[in-house]
Scaffold this motif. Structure first.
Motif, PDB file in Angstrom:
ATOM      1  N   GLU A 210      -5.289   2.696   6.930  1.00  0.00           N
ATOM      2  CA  GLU A 210      -6.618   2.218   6.715  1.00  0.00           C
ATOM      3  C   GLU A 210      -6.701   1.395   5.527  1.00  0.00           C
ATOM      4  O   GLU A 210      -8.477   0.694   5.922  1.00  0.00           O
ATOM      5  N   GLU A 211      -6.550   1.164   4.705  1.00  0.00           N
ATOM      6  CA  GLU A 211      -7.266   1.056   2.959  1.00  0.00           C
ATOM      7  C   GLU A 211      -8.235   1.348   3.233  1.00  0.00           C
ATOM      8  O   GLU A 211      -8.841   0.584   1.968  1.00  0.00           O
ATOM      9  N   LYS A 212      -8.318   2.956   2.975  1.00  0.00           N
ATOM     10  CA  LYS A 212      -9.831   3.490   2.655  1.00  0.00           C
ATOM     11  C   LYS A 212      -9.135   4.365   1.397  1.00  0.00           C
ATOM     12  O   LYS A 212      -8.859   5.108   1.004  1.00  0.00           O
ATOM     13  N   LEU A 213      -9.830   3.398   0.542  1.00  0.00           N
ATOM     14  CA  LEU A 213      -8.986   3.933  -1.436  1.00  0.00           C
ATOM     15  C   LEU A 213     -10.929   4.482  -1.932  1.00  0.00           C
ATOM     16  O   LEU A 213     -11.684   3.707  -2.170  1.00  0.00           O
ATOM     17  N   CYS A 214     -10.488   6.362  -1.598  1.00  0.00           N
ATOM     18  CA  CYS A 214     -11.774   6.623  -2.135  1.00  0.00           C
ATOM     19  C   CYS A 214     -11.474   8.365  -1.720  1.00  0.00           C
ATOM     20  O   CYS A 214     -10.616   8.318  -1.771  1.00  0.00           O
ATOM     21  N   ASN A 215     -12.264   9.086  -3.060  1.00  0.00           N
ATOM     22  CA  ASN A 215     -12.091  10.127  -3.202  1.00  0.00           C
ATOM     23  C   ASN A 215     -13.129  11.392  -1.050  1.00  0.00           C
ATOM     24  O   ASN A 215     -13.914  10.939  -0.998  1.00  0.00           O
ATOM     25  N   PHE A 216     -11.840  11.301  -0.337  1.00  0.00           N
ATOM     26  CA  PHE A 216     -12.827  11.729   1.220  1.00  0.00           C
ATOM     27  C   PHE A 216     -13.069  12.862   1.290  1.00  0.00           C
ATOM     28  O   PHE A 216     -13.903  12.798   0.733  1.00  0.00           O
ATOM     29  N   SER A 217     -11.791  13.728   1.626  1.00  0.00           N
ATOM     30  CA  SER A 217     -12.046  14.909   2.263  1.00  0.00           C
ATOM     31  C   SER A 217     -11.901  15.695  -0.148  1.00  0.00           C
ATOM     32  O   SER A 217     -11.441  16.555  -0.487  1.00  0.00           O
ATOM     33  N   PHE A 218     -13.268  16.042  -0.368  1.00  0.00           N
ATOM     34  CA  PHE A 218     -13.674  16.085  -1.821  1.00  0.00           C
ATOM     35  C   PHE A 218     -14.585  16.786  -2.407  1.00  0.00           C
ATOM     36  O   PHE A 218     -15.561  16.289  -2.012  1.00  0.00           O
TER      37      PHE A 218
ATOM     38  N   ARG B 122      -7.828  14.991 -13.481  1.00  0.00           N
ATOM     39  CA  ARG B 122      -8.003  14.728 -14.247  1.00  0.00           C
ATOM     40  C   ARG B 122      -7.781  13.090 -14.610  1.00  0.00           C
ATOM     41  O   ARG B 122      -8.343  12.279 -14.680  1.00  0.00           O
ATOM     42  N   ASN B 123      -6.819  12.729 -13.325  1.00  0.00           N
ATOM     43  CA  ASN B 123      -6.629  11.129 -13.530  1.00  0.00           C
ATOM     44  C   ASN B 123      -7.916  10.031 -12.818  1.00  0.00           C
ATOM     45  O   ASN B 123      -8.072  10.195 -11.850  1.00  0.00           O
ATOM     46  N   PRO B 124      -8.304   9.392 -13.949  1.00  0.00           N
ATOM     47  CA  PRO B 124      -9.472   8.890 -13.065  1.00  0.00           C
ATOM     48  C   PRO B 124      -9.040   8.186 -12.522  1.00  0.00           C
ATOM     49  O   PRO B 124      -9.476   6.840 -11.570  1.00  0.00           O
ATOM     50  N   ASN B 125      -7.706   7.767 -11.965  1.00  0.00           N
ATOM     51  CA  ASN B 125      -7.178   6.275 -11.867  1.00  0.00           C
ATOM     52  C   ASN B 125      -6.961   6.467  -9.989  1.00  0.00           C
ATOM     53  O   ASN B 125      -6.065   5.897  -9.700  1.00  0.00           O
ATOM     54  N   VAL B 126      -6.882   8.031 -10.049  1.00  0.00           N
ATOM     55  CA  VAL B 126      -6.135   8.311  -8.965  1.00  0.00           C
ATOM     56  C   VAL B 126      -7.186   8.600  -7.972  1.00  0.00           C
ATOM     57  O   VAL B 126      -8.548   9.472  -8.367  1.00  0.00           O
TER      58      VAL B 126
ATOM     59  N   GLN C 143       0.790  -1.729  -0.035  1.00  0.00           N
ATOM     60  CA  GLN C 143      -0.308  -0.051   0.202  1.00  0.00           C
ATOM     61  C   GLN C 143       1.227   0.903  -0.114  1.00  0.00           C
ATOM     62  O   GLN C 143       1.747   1.351   1.027  1.00  0.00           O
ATOM     63  N   SER C 144       0.434   2.605  -0.909  1.00  0.00           N
ATOM     64  CA  SER C 144       1.618   3.235  -1.393  1.00  0.00           C
ATOM     65  C   SER C 144       0.507   4.353  -0.898  1.00  0.00           C
ATOM     66  O   SER C 144      -0.105   4.116  -2.158  1.00  0.00           O
TER      67      SER C 144
ATOM     68  N   HIS D 185       1.545   9.194  -8.935  1.00  0.00           N
ATOM     69  CA  HIS D 185       0.108   7.357  -9.329  1.00  0.00           C
ATOM     70  C   HIS D 185       1.724   6.933 -10.664  1.00  0.00           C
ATOM     71  O   HIS D 185       1.672   5.038 -10.419  1.00  0.00           O
ATOM     72  N   GLU D 186       2.232   7.166 -11.307  1.00  0.00           N
ATOM     73  CA  GLU D 186       3.599   6.484 -11.781  1.00  0.00           C
ATOM     74  C   GLU D 186       4.236   6.014 -11.839  1.00  0.00           C
ATOM     75  O   GLU D 186       4.778   4.859 -11.967  1.00  0.00           O
ATOM     76  N   GLU D 187       5.371   7.234 -11.494  1.00  0.00           N
ATOM     77  CA  GLU D 187       6.348   6.837 -10.568  1.00  0.00           C
ATOM     78  C   GLU D 187       6.128   5.584  -9.417  1.00  0.00           C
ATOM     79  O   GLU D 187       7.054   4.740  -8.952  1.00  0.00           O
ATOM     80  N   PHE D 188       6.042   6.465  -8.898  1.00  0.00           N
ATOM     81  CA  PHE D 188       5.401   5.115  -7.849  1.00  0.00           C
ATOM     82  C   PHE D 188       3.858   4.530  -7.196  1.00  0.00           C
ATOM     83  O   PHE D 188       4.097   3.930  -6.293  1.00  0.00           O
ATOM     84  N   GLY D 189       3.900   4.287  -7.991  1.00  0.00           N
ATOM     85  CA  GLY D 189       2.239   2.948  -8.010  1.00  0.00           C
ATOM     86  C   GLY D 189       1.085   4.254  -6.506  1.00  0.00           C
ATOM     87  O   GLY D 189       0.389   2.948  -6.374  1.00  0.00           O
ATOM     88  N   CYS D 190       1.064   5.085  -6.587  1.00  0.00           N
ATOM     89  CA  CYS D 190       0.027   5.458  -5.339  1.00  0.00           C
ATOM     90  C   CYS D 190      -1.284   5.763  -6.026  1.00  0.00           C
ATOM     91  O   CYS D 190      -1.033   6.483  -6.661  1.00  0.00           O
ATOM     92  N   PRO D 191      -2.479   4.915  -5.251  1.00  0.00           N
ATOM     93  CA  PRO D 191      -3.602   4.584  -5.450  1.00  0.00           C
ATOM     94  C   PRO D 191      -4.464   6.617  -5.068  1.00  0.00           C
ATOM     95  O   PRO D 191      -5.669   6.623  -5.208  1.00  0.00           O
ATOM     96  N   LEU D 192      -4.128   6.583  -4.116  1.00  0.00           N
ATOM     97  CA  LEU D 192      -4.469   8.481  -3.146  1.00  0.00           C
ATOM     98  C   LEU D 192      -3.488   9.465  -3.122  1.00  0.00           C
ATOM     99  O   LEU D 192      -2.011   8.657  -2.730  1.00  0.00           O
TER     100      LEU D 192
END
Length: 932
Positions: free
Chosen positions: A893-901, A651-655, A530-531, A626-633
């Protein structure tokens, strides 16, 4: 950017190996030219013999355009070319002339396609002959027609014939034939040539779909990848065969490859000689599978390395050769596609022609240039060895700076180590942007009168392409300059590197100083999957000086001007990475990216409504993590959340995105509740002041503090429309309160202060709302309640800071770039909670003697005293900003979502406080000193 880096000299003349420009006083300054027209000036500027030849041709009115006529000069040049290569290979060659290297590449592609098509036609002819023989047999015999193919049975010839022809064409239609090219290759910028250029920077935007991209396969320069790629391109064609009245099928392999194109020395790829081992393998393999081998000698040929084609030195011979650049002697635009006559298809010269090629003027100049170059072969070799020795001495003295020296003859490259992880943020940013070597070129040009340039596809390599006139004295000067540059790079003294770009008053302020060679601290755990990432920027000019200590001597105005001048090419950098642990036992790798602009720059941008460059940079930072270090959040710090409209313009839909605002508010709620309970009498009616009330953070603070304060004073920004935004927020707040009262039976005291609740509950406005006469969406709701309650209305929108004096607690969260709050604005014994970055509290307020307690908010105490170590963000041991902590907590927490958004809700604040408690993150107590 040329102007920014002072590379835009207006050269007024060129002679030999020098170019001349006029300085500010009108004095002619000579510059040693090591760019050499990107390889076209082997004979220098205006070689005297070529100059005389050009004058002679023009004086004699030699015609240029004589299509459909004999051209003895062109024929003589073609014979010279064939003789030079044929002397080594014992073959004859046919030349097609062109105007540029890219056009020669296009011609080679066309001929390779023609070759493939003709081979395909031969196979189709074979199929037709076999079908004709089968048809003749059954038409002249009494045997009934029967054939089987692909589990189908055919009892008539026409159906069988159609099946065979369709199957044949299907093989060629399913897969387009490709050209094979090397990684790091560069073959030009016209459409076809561009497809052969491996650097995606040049191709992006010009290839509109995957099919266009599939015309070329790029292969690593080793034999194994080439072999596996070739094998993957074989397809099978089936030919019907008649034997003793029975139809069977014979399989034949077809290679869906047009040919292999190679630069014997990759020019724009970093002056990288291709190994003789690979060239030999390609020669043998292409001959075995009957596809053309193409040597692109555009930059390394025409005697640039001592022979007409560089590959001749290895005695490896291609089927096609490409020449240009020095082929024209630096005087004419000329190029050539040279093909072994056994591989040449008659008629190609008819279907491929050009109005401006095959002219006598260019042919005469090119022939003369090649004859001169051939006579200078020993000069080229000897001076090439001098350059090699010069560059190797620089590498020997600075092995930590110079990575490699490569080349041959008068074609060399000096590769510098990239500084992509340098602790000096200026060096790292320019390194990652690909513009660091352009700064090196600017330094050499303006401080040493040496003109040099990076290779286009390898920005870490400087090309060294002198002409035959380069002197030993010039090379000594060149070596001295390179060593001076290498010393500055070694010392990481960015100030001395760009000194010539600064105002004269800020030049020569000190000697070169060693600032260390450290890289950013990276302490990640490779075993953790997890990153998460976090982006931020300089808080102020002092932060910029922390990020690059060499800039300490510069004024704040100059630093801001510098940062603004390079914003167009700015790119995010890595400032720190480490494993973060929670007391829960969970861990997450956290990467911190920085953007090199200050808060005041961002504020100025907002005032002018110029978001483009800053928004693009924030998006680049998200993509980078995201691309260099694999951060999904990714978390957004400081102005990045404002610039991206609380994350909505990422703009990145994968983050997934979080602004960190929920935990920022949550920590503030904890801090103020503790201060209230410790210093203010229980049960007292309290007034909360909110400065920056319309902002996302403060508007959430207001909702979270509704249970604790009976009255609130709200102030927005002083900018145009600031008060209107605050009044709009007040309307939303009233609707929110009424909604809580209707839907939450425990709203009194738990969600809304009892005194305010009772005022609202007993109002006629509330009764009309409950009866359905009014709706929560009515814009007049707030106005009606204000009019009804009059002075009893618990919310006040103010214009002046002096009105904050009525507040027991004031929360400050603005985007103002400078401190502006003084003690007279506040009551004695009150509390100021300042979470602005940079802080809005002046030193006078912080050090006041009226018992006004100033708390610098938004700081969290991390478990295990983990330290986030990054320049320009001086956090103490075991500390993190709340916005950073939110990103880490969501990762734990591994909570991958748009949180404070977007806009926040108090429920998000409560949830983040729960997460903080779960993982051992705590409020940093009584942080009274300035930490920003």
């Amino acid at each position: 950017m040329l102007r920014t880096l002072l590379l835009d000299k207006d050269f007024i003349r060129g002679e030999g190996g020098g170019l001349f420009y006029l300085d500010e006083e009108g004095k002619e300054i000579r510059v040693s030219d090591y760019i050499g027209g990107y390889g076209s000036l082997l004979l220098g500027h205006h070689h005297p013999e070529l100059k005389q030849k050009a004058i002679e041709l023009i004086s004699n009115q030699v015609p240029n355009h004589t299509q459909l006529a004999s051209k003895p000069s062109v024929e003589a040049l073609a014979r010279f070319i064939s003789g030079e290569i044929g002397h080594h290979s014992s073959k004859n060659y046919i030349t097609t002339f062109a105007n540029s290297g890219a056009e020669a590449v296009e011609a080679a592609i066309k001929h390779a396609r023609l070759n493939f098509s003709k081979n395909k036609d031969k196979l189709l002819d074979r199929l037709h002959r076999e079908l004709h023989a089968i048809n003749h047999f059954f038409a002249t015999s009494e045997q009934p027609f029967v054939a089987q193919a692909n589990d189908q049975t055919f009892d008539d010839f026409i159906s069988f014939k159609n099946f065979c022809i369709e199957h044949f064409h299907a093989v060629f239609n399913e897969t387009s034939p490709v050209l094979l090219a090397l990684e790091h290759s560069f073959h030009g910028k016209t459409t076809g040539a561009l497809n052969l250029t491996s650097n995606p920077q040049f191709r992006d935007g010009f290839q509109t779909n995957d099919r266009e991209k599939s015309h070329v396969v790029f292969v690593e320069p080793n034999t194994a990848p080439f072999e596996s790629t070739l094998l993957s391109l074989f397809r099978t064609v089936r030919f019907p065969k008649l034997t003793n009245g029975t139809i069977s099928f014979e399989e034949s392999s077809v290679l869906m490859c047009l040919g292999v194109i190679v630069e014997p020395i990759q020019g724009e790829g970093g002056i990288r000689p291709v190994s003789n081992e690979l060239l030999t393998f390609l020669r043998e393999r292409t001959r075995n599978v009957n596809i053309p081998l193409i040597f692109d000698e555009i930059q390394c040929g025409s005697f640039r390395t001592g022979t007409f084609a560089h590959s001749l030195q290895a005695e490896i011979y291609a089927d096609y050769y490409l020449f240009s650049k020095s082929f024209g002697g630096g005087m004419v635009k000329n190029a050539a596609l040279v093909i072994d006559e056994k591989h040449y298809h008659e008629g190609f010269g008819v279907v491929h022609t050009s109005t401006y090629s095959d002219d006598s003027y260019s042919a005469e100049i090119s022939l003369k240039a090649l004859q001169i170059s051939k006579a200078e072969r020993e000069t080229i070799r000897s001076k090439g060895k001098q350059i090699e020795s010069c560059l190797q001495r620089v590498q020997r003295d600075y092995p930590q700076v110079v990575k490699e020296v490569r080349g041959a003859g008068l074609l060399w490259g000096i590769e510098f180590f990239d500084l992509n992880f340098s602790e000096n943020y200026s060096f790292q940013m320019f390194s990652r942007s690909g513009y660091l070597n352009y700064l090196y070129c600017s330094y050499l040009l303006n401080q040493w009168n040496i003109r040099i340039a990076p290779t286009l596809s390898d920005p870490n390599t400087l090309r060294v392409l002198p002409c035959i006139f380069v002197s030993e004295e010039e090379l000594t000067h060149f070596q001295t300059a390179l060593k001076a540059l290498a010393h500055i790079i070694y010392c990481r003294d960015f100030y001395k590197l760009i000194e010539h770009l600064l105002p004269k008053a800020e030049q020569n302020l000190r000697a070169v100083t060693d600032f260390g060679q450290n890289n950013v601290i990276i302490e990640i755990d490779e075993n953790i999957n997890q990153s998460v990432g976090f982006i931020s920027h300089y808080i102020n000019e002092n932060g910029a000086k922390d990020g690059d200590p060499s800039m300490e001597v510069l004024s704040d105005e100059t630093i801001n001007a510098l940062l603004e001048s390079v914003l167009e090419i700015a790119t995010p950098i890595l400032v720190h990475a480490r494993k973060m642990e929670g007391s829960s036992g969970k861990s997450v790798n956290t990467y911190f990216a920085g953007m090199l602009f200050t808060a005041s720059m961002a504020r100025e941008m907002m005032n002018k409504n110029l978001y483009t460059h800053y928004a693009d940079l924030c998006n680049d930072a998200v993509d980078f993590l995201h691309e260099e270090f694999g951060c999904p959040l990714v978390g957004l710090g400081q102005y990045s959340s404002v610039i991206t409209k609380n994350g909505k313009s990422i703009r990145n839909p994968n983050v997934f995105i979080t602004t960190g605002n929920s935990y920022t508010v949550g920590i503030g709620v904890q801090a103020i509740k503790e201060e209230i309970s410790a210093t203010i009498k229980s049960g007292a009616s309290l007034t909360l002041g909110v400065l920056g009330a319309a902002g996302n953070i403060c508007s959430t603070y207001v909702k979270c503090f509704l249970p604790y304060f009976s009255n609130m004073v709200l102030k927005g920004s002083d900018s145009k429309g600031g008060k209107l935004k605050t009044l709009r927020f007040l309307r939303e707040l009233i609707s929110y309160i009424f909604s809580e009262m209707i839907t939450n039976p425990n709203a009194r005291s738990s969600a809304i202060h009892a005194k305010a609740y009772d005022l609202f509950a007993n109002s006629k406005t509330y009764k009309r709302l409950k009866s359905g006469e009014l709706a929560l969406s009515d814009l007049s709701l707030s106005e009606q309640l204000t009019n009804e309650l009059g002075d009893r209305f618990p919310f006040q929108v103010i214009d002046s800071l002096e009105e904050l004096v009525q507040c027991d607690v004031t929360v400050v969260a603005t985007n103002h770039p400078d401190p502006f709050l003084y003690s007279p604005y506040f009551a004695d014994n009150s509390i100021v909670y300042d979470i602005s970055v940079p802080i809005n509290s002046t030193d006078e307020l912080i050090q006041n003697k009226r018992n006004i307690k100033v708390i610098m908010g938004g700081v969290v105490e991390l478990p295990y005293e983990q330290t986030i170590t990054m320049r320009a963000y001086p956090l103490g041991k075991g500390e993190a900003f709340a916005c950073i902590s939110e990103t880490i907590l969501l990762g734990l927490e591994e909570k991958l979502c748009n949180f404070s958004f977007g806009n926040l809700h108090p429920s998000q604040v409560h949830y983040m406080n729960q997460l903080g408690a779960k993982h051992g993150f705590k409020l940093k107590k009584n942080k009274l000193e300035t930490i920003f």
